[in-house]
Scaffold this active site. Structure first.
Site, PDB file in Angstrom:
ATOM      1  N   GLU A  26       1.688  -0.112  -4.715  1.00  0.00           N
ATOM      2  CA  GLU A  26       0.786   0.777  -5.373  1.00  0.00           C
ATOM      3  C   GLU A  26       1.705   2.240  -5.440  1.00  0.00           C
ATOM      4  O   GLU A  26       1.805   3.098  -4.537  1.00  0.00           O
ATOM      5  CB  GLU A  26      -0.226   1.029  -4.160  1.00  0.00           C
ATOM      6  CG  GLU A  26      -1.172   2.237  -4.416  1.00  0.00           C
ATOM      7  CD  GLU A  26      -2.288   2.406  -3.517  1.00  0.00           C
ATOM      8  OE1 GLU A  26      -3.422   2.646  -3.756  1.00  0.00           O
ATOM      9  OE2 GLU A  26      -1.653   2.424  -2.191  1.00  0.00           O
ATOM     10  N   ASP A  66       0.885  -1.182   0.158  1.00  0.00           N
ATOM     11  CA  ASP A  66      -0.045  -0.063   0.060  1.00  0.00           C
ATOM     12  C   ASP A  66       0.909   1.259  -0.032  1.00  0.00           C
ATOM     13  O   ASP A  66       1.861   1.329   0.720  1.00  0.00           O
ATOM     14  CB  ASP A  66      -0.930  -0.103   1.364  1.00  0.00           C
ATOM     15  CG  ASP A  66      -1.855   1.140   1.240  1.00  0.00           C
ATOM     16  OD1 ASP A  66      -2.917   1.302   0.327  1.00  0.00           O
ATOM     17  OD2 ASP A  66      -1.905   2.020   2.287  1.00  0.00           O
TER      18      ASP A  66
END
Length: 611
Positions: free
Chosen positions: A352, A323
């Protein structure tokens, strides 16, 4: 009386400072990096000196400004799987001891395979997928309780629900399962998404136990699939036990106190960026409830690295998705990534990197020539193709291509593939848990869904499908995150519609499911799609044609994004069609003559295996 006093004094000596927490809770013998940093936490524990049994060498002991912590680094080289004993002494007298296990690794653990371009990854938000065990919905040790009628509350989905529906996932053609974070998130509100973790060594009890997660891993493998953990390096939740009693002031970024990120990730490599703007991006907090971790602090970086490796070994994991990768200290996250891939050379990690420029995204992929300009290498194998997602979100509503609309959006996205060191290691998708729902954007137009999914299944990269899209689920991002994270119908007892079963699906759900399953099941064994070369042709009248090919096979994909039927000559594609005269359409099973011209219905797609 003297006996009672002795008992009290004896008891106090052992309870005055105990290791309330030991992290990692155990470790493994025979790791590539033999140095292990162990965190011991307890009231005033730093007042003691530390020794360890079995002739194990203590390399370093770090005590911080907080006396409740001590970080002990040992050398595990040539130390077999065994039980160690740490002794905590005061003036050479043992105050207490702490057992610590070095466990044996599974055979060939370091050489584990990971996900790659042969896989299709299915993304699940567990709280919204299926409630397999209602008994854990409102676990007493956690703050937020189940409230299914609240779109942003906890709904009760759990690990057991995933396990019970693995056959459904496999039938879709998925070969890898990405589950959003499952570790404890004890926020009072919004804890269901899991990105504000409060204990990174413990599965949230509302999802199950650590043992349940191990069972999920084993069951996924039994089905011939891979398990991907969603790891968060950038931040924890404000309820994290360590944030309540920070080891060091700079364990998290402080200004002092809170300051929010400006979210301008380009400052990470902008040669003209001001220092204040760069700091605000990297050190600023994502949101007030998520303390921003300081990866430039070696203690923090070691903690995060070991936690990640511990989960890989413990749960037999097959890959990570990370993330907010580009919000981390870029030198620190590079070291974190390299440390993991040094331990596991074939382990894939998708970061990400939510940017809208391919050069900026390519900067973050391992061995990027763009990053090399600044002597930077993230060591990150896979980045997420957000520009491809953006193109998919607009292209199919544009019936006329013009200069840069319609299928030119897709063509132009792949024009820039030369920027990436490894185009096959891009995670490609039409949506995820943070974006608008594809079926909402296109108002459940099945033909547009067909075109988009056929494209995802046949271009370079690793396709990812967001749960529910395959049955036509929609949701409006404008109404909040809860609306793009609906419960999967049939995941809860009493649901009127059970889309996990053929008998329970309505006509629309079955139409979506059958198409998706057929397409991605076909893709499973198509090496030409996994690693073949791409030749694309300029879209003409909003008809886009490209080929995937290797020495053995050629697949021709034609997408008519026009609102009208189109007939096009095939002579233009001779360099790719070569001597082939026809192709079998993967989607319909029909044979299509490609020797002279092809006619296509409006808003349609052909995926042809050339004969």
């Amino acid at each position: 009386m003297k006996k009672l006093l002795y008992i009290l004094l004896f008891s106090c000596s052992f309870t005055f400072a105990q290791a309330d927490r030991v992290e990692p809770p155990f470790w493994y013998a025979g790791m590539h990096n033999p140095e292990l940093q162990i965190l011991f936490y307890g009231k005033n524990i730093a007042q003691y000196t530390t020794t360890v049994s079995n002739n194990v060498v203590i390399k370093n002991v770090v005590k911080t400004e907080n006396p409740n912590y001590v970080f002990v680094t040992i050398d595990t080289k040539n130390v077999p799987a065994s039980e160690l004993t740490f002794s905590f002494k005061n003036k050479n007298k043992v105050a207490f001891t702490q057992k610590y296990s070095l466990k044996a690794r599974k055979a060939n653990s370091a050489q584990r395979a990971s996900y790659d371009s042969s896989d299709m990854m299915y993304l699940i938000m567990p709280d919204r997928f299926a409630n397999g065990n209602p008994a854990n919905d409102s676990e007493k040790s956690t703050t937020e309780k189940v409230k299914r009628d609240n779109p942003n509350g906890r709904h009760g989905g759990d690990i057991e629900g995933i396990i019970k529906n693995l056959d459904y996932i496999k039938e879709l053609g998925a070969t890898a399962v990405w589950v959003t974070p499952l570790c404890e998130d004890n926020d009072a509100r919004g804890s269901y998404h899991g990105y504000g973790q409060s204990d990174v060594y413990k599965i949230d009890p509302r999802y199950g136990t650590n043992e349940d997660y191990l069972r999920l891993s084993a069951e996924v493998k039994k089905k011939g699939m891979k398990l991907v953990l969603d790891y968060v390096t950038n931040h924890w939740g404000a309820e994290h036990w360590m944030y309540k009693d920070l080891p060091t002031y700079d364990w998290v970024h402080q200004f002092p106190g809170y300051s929010q990120s400006n979210y301008r990730m380009a400052t990470q490599f902008d040669s003209n960026a001001s220092a204040v703007d760069k700091r605000q991006c990297v050190d600023g907090w994502f949101v007030p409830s998520m303390p921003d971790l300081n990866q430039s602090n070696p203690l923090v970086l070691n903690y995060l690295t070991q936690n990640a490796i511990w989960w890989i070994e413990y749960a037999e994991l097959d890959g990570f998705r990370v993330d907010t990768y580009s919000y981390n200290d870029k030198e620190g996250i590079s070291k974190w990534t390299k440390a993991i891939t040094d331990e596991y050379p074939y382990f894939n990690i998708a970061g990400e990197v939510w940017m809208n420029d391919q050069a900026q995204m390519a900067y973050w992929q391992k061995d990027s020539k763009i990053g090399a300009i600044q002597s930077y290498n993230s060591h990150l194998p896979t980045v997420m193709d957000f520009t491809g997602m953006d193109a998919l979100a607009g292209a199919f509503n544009e019936d006329d291509a013009g200069w840069d609309k319609g299928m030119f959006r897709m063509y132009n996205n792949y024009v820039n593939d030369f920027l990436y060191p490894n185009v096959n290691n891009l995670l490609i998708f039409a949506e995820n848990h943070d974006t608008g729902r594809f079926n909402e954007i296109y108002k459940n137009d099945f033909k547009k869904y067909q075109m988009a999914m056929a494209l995802l299944a046949t271009v370079r990269g690793i396709p990812q499908l967001y749960y529910g899209s395959e049955i036509g689920m929609a949701g409006d991002k404008g109404k909040g995150d809860g609306d793009i994270r609906h419960d999967f119908p049939g995941g809860w007892a009493g649901d009127a519609n059970n889309a996990f079963t053929k008998a329970g699906r309505n006509a629309q759900q079955q139409q979506y499911f059958d198409f998706t399953s057929k397409l991605f099941t076909w893709r499973k064994n198509k090496e030409v799609i996994h690693t073949g070369k791409t030749t694309q042709y300029l879209p003409d009248n909003n008809v886009y044609v490209y080929f995937r090919h290797n020495d053995k096979e050629t697949v021709m994909v034609a997408i008519n994004n026009s609102a009208e039927a189109k007939t096009f000559k095939t002579a233009r594609f001779t360099e790719s069609i070569k001597t082939h005269k026809s192709g079998k359409d993967v989607l319909t099973g029909k044979t299509v003559d490609v020797s002279a011209e092809v006619t296509m219905e409006p808003k349609s797609v052909l995926v042809l295996e050339l004969n």
